[in-house]
Write a protein that holds these residues in place. Structure first.
Motif, PDB file in Angstrom:
ATOM      1  N   ARG A 111       0.833  -1.212   0.000  1.00  0.00           N
ATOM      2  CA  ARG A 111       0.000   0.000   0.000  1.00  0.00           C
ATOM      3  C   ARG A 111       0.865   1.258   0.000  1.00  0.00           C
ATOM      4  N   ALA A 112       1.984   1.206   0.705  1.00  0.00           N
ATOM      5  CA  ALA A 112       2.829   2.393   0.829  1.00  0.00           C
ATOM      6  C   ALA A 112       3.431   2.804  -0.507  1.00  0.00           C
ATOM      7  N   VAL A 113       3.703   1.850  -1.401  1.00  0.00           N
ATOM      8  CA  VAL A 113       4.355   2.196  -2.666  1.00  0.00           C
ATOM      9  C   VAL A 113       3.376   2.283  -3.829  1.00  0.00           C
ATOM     10  N   ALA A 114       2.136   1.833  -3.638  1.00  0.00           N
ATOM     11  CA  ALA A 114       1.176   1.813  -4.737  1.00  0.00           C
ATOM     12  C   ALA A 114       0.863   3.225  -5.225  1.00  0.00           C
ATOM     13  N   ARG A 115       1.043   3.454  -6.508  1.00  0.00           N
ATOM     14  CA  ARG A 115       0.676   4.702  -7.195  1.00  0.00           C
ATOM     15  C   ARG A 115       1.328   5.926  -6.548  1.00  0.00           C
ATOM     16  N   LYS A 116       2.548   5.755  -6.117  1.00  0.00           N
ATOM     17  CA  LYS A 116       3.310   6.868  -5.543  1.00  0.00           C
ATOM     18  C   LYS A 116       4.616   7.000  -6.301  1.00  0.00           C
ATOM     19  N   TYR A 117       5.199   8.205  -6.274  1.00  0.00           N
ATOM     20  CA  TYR A 117       6.338   8.518  -7.127  1.00  0.00           C
ATOM     21  C   TYR A 117       7.461   9.166  -6.329  1.00  0.00           C
ATOM     22  N   ALA A 118       8.681   8.935  -6.811  1.00  0.00           N
ATOM     23  CA  ALA A 118       9.860   9.549  -6.207  1.00  0.00           C
ATOM     24  C   ALA A 118      10.526  10.454  -7.230  1.00  0.00           C
ATOM     25  N   ARG A 119      10.848  11.653  -6.792  1.00  0.00           N
ATOM     26  CA  ARG A 119      11.605  12.585  -7.624  1.00  0.00           C
ATOM     27  C   ARG A 119      13.084  12.331  -7.365  1.00  0.00           C
ATOM     28  N   THR A 120      13.827  11.905  -8.384  1.00  0.00           N
ATOM     29  CA  THR A 120      15.236  11.577  -8.248  1.00  0.00           C
ATOM     30  C   THR A 120      16.030  12.352  -9.296  1.00  0.00           C
ATOM     31  N   PRO A 121      17.360  12.372  -9.169  1.00  0.00           N
ATOM     32  CA  PRO A 121      18.162  13.005 -10.221  1.00  0.00           C
ATOM     33  C   PRO A 121      17.983  12.343 -11.582  1.00  0.00           C
ATOM     34  N   ARG A 122      17.422  11.161 -11.635  1.00  0.00           N
ATOM     35  CA  ARG A 122      17.140  10.502 -12.912  1.00  0.00           C
ATOM     36  C   ARG A 122      15.715  10.767 -13.386  1.00  0.00           C
ATOM     37  N   GLY A 123      15.017  11.660 -12.728  1.00  0.00           N
ATOM     38  CA  GLY A 123      13.647  11.967 -13.093  1.00  0.00           C
ATOM     39  C   GLY A 123      12.672  11.410 -12.065  1.00  0.00           C
ATOM     40  N   THR A 124      11.394  11.565 -12.337  1.00  0.00           N
ATOM     41  CA  THR A 124      10.358  11.065 -11.439  1.00  0.00           C
ATOM     42  C   THR A 124       9.995   9.646 -11.845  1.00  0.00           C
ATOM     43  N   VAL A 125      10.111   8.723 -10.894  1.00  0.00           N
ATOM     44  CA  VAL A 125       9.858   7.305 -11.179  1.00  0.00           C
ATOM     45  C   VAL A 125       8.847   6.773 -10.175  1.00  0.00           C
ATOM     46  N   PRO A 126       8.030   5.803 -10.577  1.00  0.00           N
ATOM     47  CA  PRO A 126       7.114   5.179  -9.611  1.00  0.00           C
ATOM     48  C   PRO A 126       7.911   4.391  -8.587  1.00  0.00           C
ATOM     49  N   LEU A 127       7.425   4.356  -7.354  1.00  0.00           N
ATOM     50  CA  LEU A 127       8.149   3.626  -6.312  1.00  0.00           C
ATOM     51  C   LEU A 127       8.245   2.136  -6.637  1.00  0.00           C
TER      52      LEU A 127
END
Length: 459
Positions: free
Chosen positions: A366-382
């Motif tokens: 549940r914690a990673v479902a449909r959530k995103y991380a902004r990283t130096p490589r761009g925004t990626v889904p968790l």
């Protein structure tokens, strides 16, 4: 004794909606969370928007500061400081090619689970038969035929895989009717949840009679106290009758805001909640003071809303803390992915993360479902940080990493002599990743790369 018993029951009943709310908030996407908070602020006078600007986080550059709420203390070993290609996170929104459907979410959990090849094929057929509300409407006989397996799965095999899918997130998915959906959700509530056993009994064989008989009529049929039946029905009404409805693909070109921001500072990977990952909401101090001083009916109303507001704030805090705990664990495991990209993604499952941080596997999902991380490589889904493993003799390599290597080999091939699946398998073996030709073919097809003969014609 009787007044004492009633007071204790009242205190226990407050735990259930608070727990349900915490689970509900955790599984929401960032956009859904904003809508949830906006609706709560609109409906509850004890809640108000916190207009205080977030303080810049220590060690974050000016371009990043507006995107960070808090920085937790790092709890991972120092990683090698290698040169970055790309800019630090700036907090801007990114375009998402597509959202996550219910089937995507279930298949992701299926492929990360410990299933045999045969059970996984049965699982894929079951997931394909689950509708948008999360229910399995097709018969098990039809699903058995759809697997294409020889010999066909037995009813026991299919039911066993179905029971495992029913443990996936969202809770209640894979049910064959409303009663089963509610029972699956009740099974995950704490054992001391008031009226859980009676609610399970009602969901089992008395649910259809409830609208016609009412509380009193159903109590007479079951030989139970009407107050107990009322408590059980109230618990049933807190459950989700359509667990799959919150999933759905985003229209092309839709924007997603990151839930967390990942950056590197002095060789350490850091993670913090993005400004949109935790809506800034607080208690309305004026009404909170009134609730403490009010009397009569006004006091009852205001104190009830005050309790609801506090539950919401605690739920939001728990959501943020859980998300950070999961991401801190993920960063410890996947530093290579952030440094070098998909080819360095190591095998990582929900179960591994759950075991390391002491949470249930479904909570991590549940914690990673449909959530995103902004990283130096761009925004990626968790979910991009997780991958199943493929044995290589000297350990395991993630399937995602192998696909990335296949992509690199094809991109670098001589277009007049494209690599066949057998030659790709030989190249991977030379790189220390022995995989079968049929496995290479499967990954190539997943990447939508044509066979070598078609690539030659296209050259």
């Amino acid at each position: 004794m009787k007044p004492s018993l009633q007071v204790a029951l009242g205190q226990q009943l407050r735990l259930t909606p608070q727990l349900r709310q915490a689970i509900h908030l955790l599984q929401l996407s960032g956009a859904e969370l904003e809508q949830e908070i906006a609706a709560a602020v609109e409906a509850n006078p004890l809640l108000d928007w916190d207009e205080t600007p977030p303080e810049p986080a220590a060690g974050v550059g000016d371009a990043e500061a507006g995107d960070i709420d808090t920085v937790p203390e790092p709890d991972w070993d120092e990683v090698a400081a290698l040169p970055w290609q790309g800019n630090a996170p700036d907090g801007s929104q990114d375009t998402a090619a597509a959202g996550e459907s219910l089937q995507d979410h279930l298949l992701w959990q299926l492929h990360l689970g410990h299933f045999t090849t045969r059970d996984r094929a049965i699982g894929v057929a079951l997931v394909d038969a689950i509708d948008d509300d999360g229910y399995l409407r097709e018969s098990l006989d039809a699903i058995t035929t759809a697997t294409g397996l020889q010999p066909p799965p037995t009813p026991d095999e299919t039911c066993t895989v179905l029971h495992r899918i029913q443990c996936f997130d969202p809770v209640g998915v894979g049910a064959r009717d409303l009663g089963e959906c509610l029972r699956l959700q009740l099974a995950l509530l704490p054992d001391d949840t008031p009226a859980r056993a009676l609610a399970t009994e009602i969901a089992g064989d008395a649910l259809e009679r409830l609208p016609r008989a009412g509380i009193d009529g159903l109590a007479r049929e079951l030989g139970r106290d009407p107050a107990d039946v009322a408590t059980a029905v109230a618990l049933l009404r807190t459950l989700d009758p359509r667990p799959g409805a919150r999933f759905g693909a985003l229209p092309p070109g839709s924007y997603v805001a990151p839930d967390v921001v990942v950056w590197r500072d002095r060789g350490l990977w850091q993670v913090a909640l993005a400004s949109g990952g935790r809506p800034r909401v607080t208690l309305h101090q004026g009404y909170a003071t009134m609730a403490d001083r009010a009397a009569g009916a006004d006091a009852s109303y205001l104190r009830g809303r005050l309790q609801e507001a506090r539950w919401l704030l605690k739920g939001l805090q728990a959501r943020g803390e859980t998300l950070l705990r999961v991401m801190q664990c993920v960063l410890r495991q996947q530093a290579g992915f952030l440094e070098f990209g998909e080819q360095a993604l190591r095998p990582l499952t929900l179960r591994e993360v759950a075991a390391e941080i002491g949470l249930h596997e479904s909570t991590v999902s549940r914690a990673v479902a449909r959530k995103y991380a902004r990283t130096p490589r761009g925004t990626v889904p968790l979910r991009a940080f997780f991958a199943s493993g493929v044995g290589t003799g000297g350990g395991e390599t993630s399937s995602t990493a192998i696909q990335a290597l296949i992509r690199r080999l094809v991109d670098a091939e001589d277009p007049r002599r494209p690599l066949s699946d057998a030659r790709l398998a030989d190249a991977l073996k030379a790189a220390g990743i022995p995989v079968a030709r049929r496995t290479v073919a499967k990954y190539r097809e997943a990447l939508r790369i044509p066979v070598s003969a078609e690539r030659l014609r296209m050259a």
